[in-house]
Design an enzyme around this catalytic site. Structure first.
Site, PDB file in Angstrom:
ATOM      1  N   SER A   1     -45.479  34.433 135.655  1.00 27.06           N
ATOM      2  CA  SER A   1     -46.785  35.391 136.718  1.00 27.06           C
ATOM      3  C   SER A   1     -45.620  36.764 137.385  1.00 27.06           C
ATOM      4  O   SER A   1     -46.164  37.440 137.677  1.00 27.06           O
ATOM      5  CB  SER A   1     -46.983  34.398 137.502  1.00 27.06           C
TER       6      SER A   1
ATOM      7  N   LYS B   1     -45.108  35.471 144.541  1.00 27.56           N
ATOM      8  CA  LYS B   1     -45.870  36.530 144.183  1.00 27.56           C
ATOM      9  C   LYS B   1     -45.408  38.276 144.985  1.00 27.56           C
ATOM     10  O   LYS B   1     -45.207  38.044 146.119  1.00 27.56           O
ATOM     11  CB  LYS B   1     -47.583  36.793 144.301  1.00 27.56           C
TER      12      LYS B   1
END
Lengths: 429, 146
Positions: B61, B98
């Site tokens: 990701s 993230k």
């Protein structure tokens, strides 16, 4: 002024660091061998789960509750509370670690104690993730009482300061005898039975009454500290005077060779702890008990101790000595429930008083080198990477000796060790 | 804030101090006045040892940020999370790594943005129970196995 910094529901808080989803939910941590509940979150306490309740009763008594259950993971708790102590060390002029989850501090020279405490609590919460409560007062006994208020009422923002006569009286009037630091269960019932209910009542009793009723210096000091004096000596909060490693067995044991494996592990742990705090022991004791709750079975309790010729912290010496004591203690025909090893007469590691009759200095130096190497390997690769052969338990399928202590005890719900093992570090998706 | 340069416990052992050598030799070493402590990652890269944790990256990701499956992230819980930081959060019973996007804070939400077009940003509303677990300060990649 003194402070006490206390991790809130310590073991539960440690588990929550890596399980933030469990904040605000009932969580319990079990004792070694998953026997009974040793730590509870506030939510678990609110459900009515009492300290010490056996694990098997949890499901019976609280069938409809979702309770998160953990086996104790001392490797994790030790590492995380070590971080807390390191932060305290940087912020306080002097500190004494009192237990795994409590640390006394001396606060001479700090002007604004309340903001200091609130700030320390915030720093620890953010850095390590563990909530702490801080009690501050002119002595250790009152600081302990203050910390109870810091824990109980959110309005204190984790720090309660007792710094005047009015606050002292108020706090004492709201504190029961059983919640006073240093007063054990026996004295508590004696005090309560003389009609004294609160700490304030006790503080108001005349000194002559305390002297004649208890004739005990520790009790007198406690009474004086409740009245504002500072007299509990600092040593009382510093290094431990004895180290005991003991366990209740999972089931009962009659066979001496099985007992020996346990005793050897307890002894090895004592030796390790001595080396960790850079001390040696002079006296070593071993005890052995049957199960007092099984009145239908023959009972046997015994304790034996011996003096080490040269004070030692060597695994091999301490294990050998403990083994010899066990041989003397052991009586066949009993079913044993608990055993333990205690080391006493603890002194600084060097210089060791050499005994005239124990002149093998070269051997002592060799053992010391061996222990240093083993400690280092176990520190880097995880505890019990290297153990004595006699510390190993028979493997599950019965073929030879294979299991280490950590695997031989029951811990069905143990969490990972993300701060001490690379294989366990958290996974980031 | 003061830079913390003393590392406790295990960290200390990795410092190599060579201060006694020249004294024992009897000759003053010409380097004596220039002695300096060796570089040490634990000391120089980790500002808050008590607040530092490690995590292993799983999945792709954050691949466009140069963070790959298997990398080790060094996480500082004491660092104040700021817009654009790479952060670790605990969402849906797992830790996630993230970008922290605070640009929509005035509109009542923030976002955790992946660095991979195949993944969607995670939106967090102001009234959601949400906390940044820590800020990623370094990532470590292994190129050659011994």
């Amino acid at each position: 002024m003194y402070g006490i910094v206390d991790c809130d529901n310590c073991y539960v808080s440690c588990e929550r660091v890596f399980r933030p989803d469990l904040v605000g939910k009932p969580v319990v941590v079990l004792s070694n061998n998953d026997g009974c509940v040793v730590a509870r979150s506030n939510e678990a306490k609110a459900l009515g789960i009492t300290a010490g309740i056996p694990y098997y009763q949890l499901a019976e008594k609280f069938p409809d509750q979702k309770i998160a259950v953990f086996s104790s993971n001392y490797e994790l708790y030790g590492e995380l509370t070590g971080r807390v102590v390191e932060i305290i060390k940087k912020e306080a002029p002097a500190y004494f670690r009192y237990s795994i989850d409590e640390c006394f501090v001396k606060l001479n020279g700090i002007a604004d104690l309340k903001p200091w405490g609130e700030n320390l609590s915030k720093t620890i919460k953010q850095s390590v993730g563990i909530p702490v409560s801080i009690g501050i007062a002119p002595n250790k006994t009152l600081a302990k009482i203050a910390s109870r208020f810091a824990k109980k009422y959110r309005g204190y923002r984790h720090c309660c300061v007792i710094d005047n006569e009015e606050k002292r009286r108020k706090a004492l009037s709201l504190t029961g005898i059983e919640d006073i630091w240093g007063i054990g269960r026996r004295y508590t019932s004696r005090i309560v039975s003389s009609g004294i209910k609160t700490a304030l009542d006790l503080a108001k009793m005349p000194e002559s009454w305390v002297r004649s009723t208890f004739n005990n210096i520790v009790m007198l000091r406690t009474w004086r500290e409740l009245n504002g004096d500072d007299c509990v000596p600092d040593e009382q909060m510093a290094a431990k005077k004895s180290i005991c490693t003991s366990r209740s067995f999972n089931g009962m044991i009659s066979d001496i060779s099985q007992l020996r494996t346990h005793i050897d592990n307890y002894a090895a742990r004592c030796a390790e702890k001595l080396r960790m705090q850079k001390t040696v022991a002079t006296i070593l004791g071993v005890f052995l008990n049957t199960n007092p709750f099984r009145e239908d079975l023959p009972q046997y309790y015994n304790f034996l101790e011996t003096r080490l010729i040269t004070p030692s912290n060597s695994t091999i010496t301490i294990v050998k000595t403990a083994n010899a004591l066990l041989e003397q203690l052991y009586r066949p025909g009993y079913r044993y429930k608990k055993a333990g090893v205690i080391v006493m007469g603890i002194a600084p590691d060097s210089p060791i008083q050499q005994d005239l009759f124990d002149t093998d200095a070269e051997m002592i130096a060799k053992m010391r080198r061996l222990d240093t190497v083993v400690d280092r390997i176990n520190k880097v690769n995880g505890t019990e990477t290297i153990v004595l052969c006699s510390q190993q338990y028979p493997s599950q399928n019965g073929t030879g000796k294979a299991e280490i202590f950590a695997n031989a005890i029951k811990h069905d719900f143990k969490s990972a060790n993300p701060t001490t093992r690379w294989s366990d570090i958290i996974r980031l998706k | 804030m003061a830079k913390i340069s003393i590392i406790e416990g295990e960290f200390e052992k990795s410092l190599s101090l060579q201060l006694t050598e020249s004294i024992r030799a009897g000759f003053p070493s010409p380097a004596e006045d220039y002695l300096h402590e060796s570089l040490d990652f634990n000391r120089d890269l980790i500002r808050n040892p008590q607040a530092t944790f490690y995590g292993r990256v799983e999945g792709n990701s954050m691949i466009e940020a140069g963070i790959n499956d298997g990398d080790i992230a060094v996480i500082d819980r004491a660092a104040e999370p700021q817009d654009g930081d790479i952060v670790v959060c605990y969402i849906n019973n797992e830790f996630t790594i993230k970008y922290l996007d605070l640009t929509h804070r005035a509109e009542g939400y923030i976002e955790l943005r992946p660095a991979n077009k195949d993944f969607k940003p995670i939106r967090i509303n102001a009234d959601d129970d949400f906390e940044v677990w820590g800020v990623v300060v370094w990532t470590i990649k292994n190129w050659k196995r011994y």
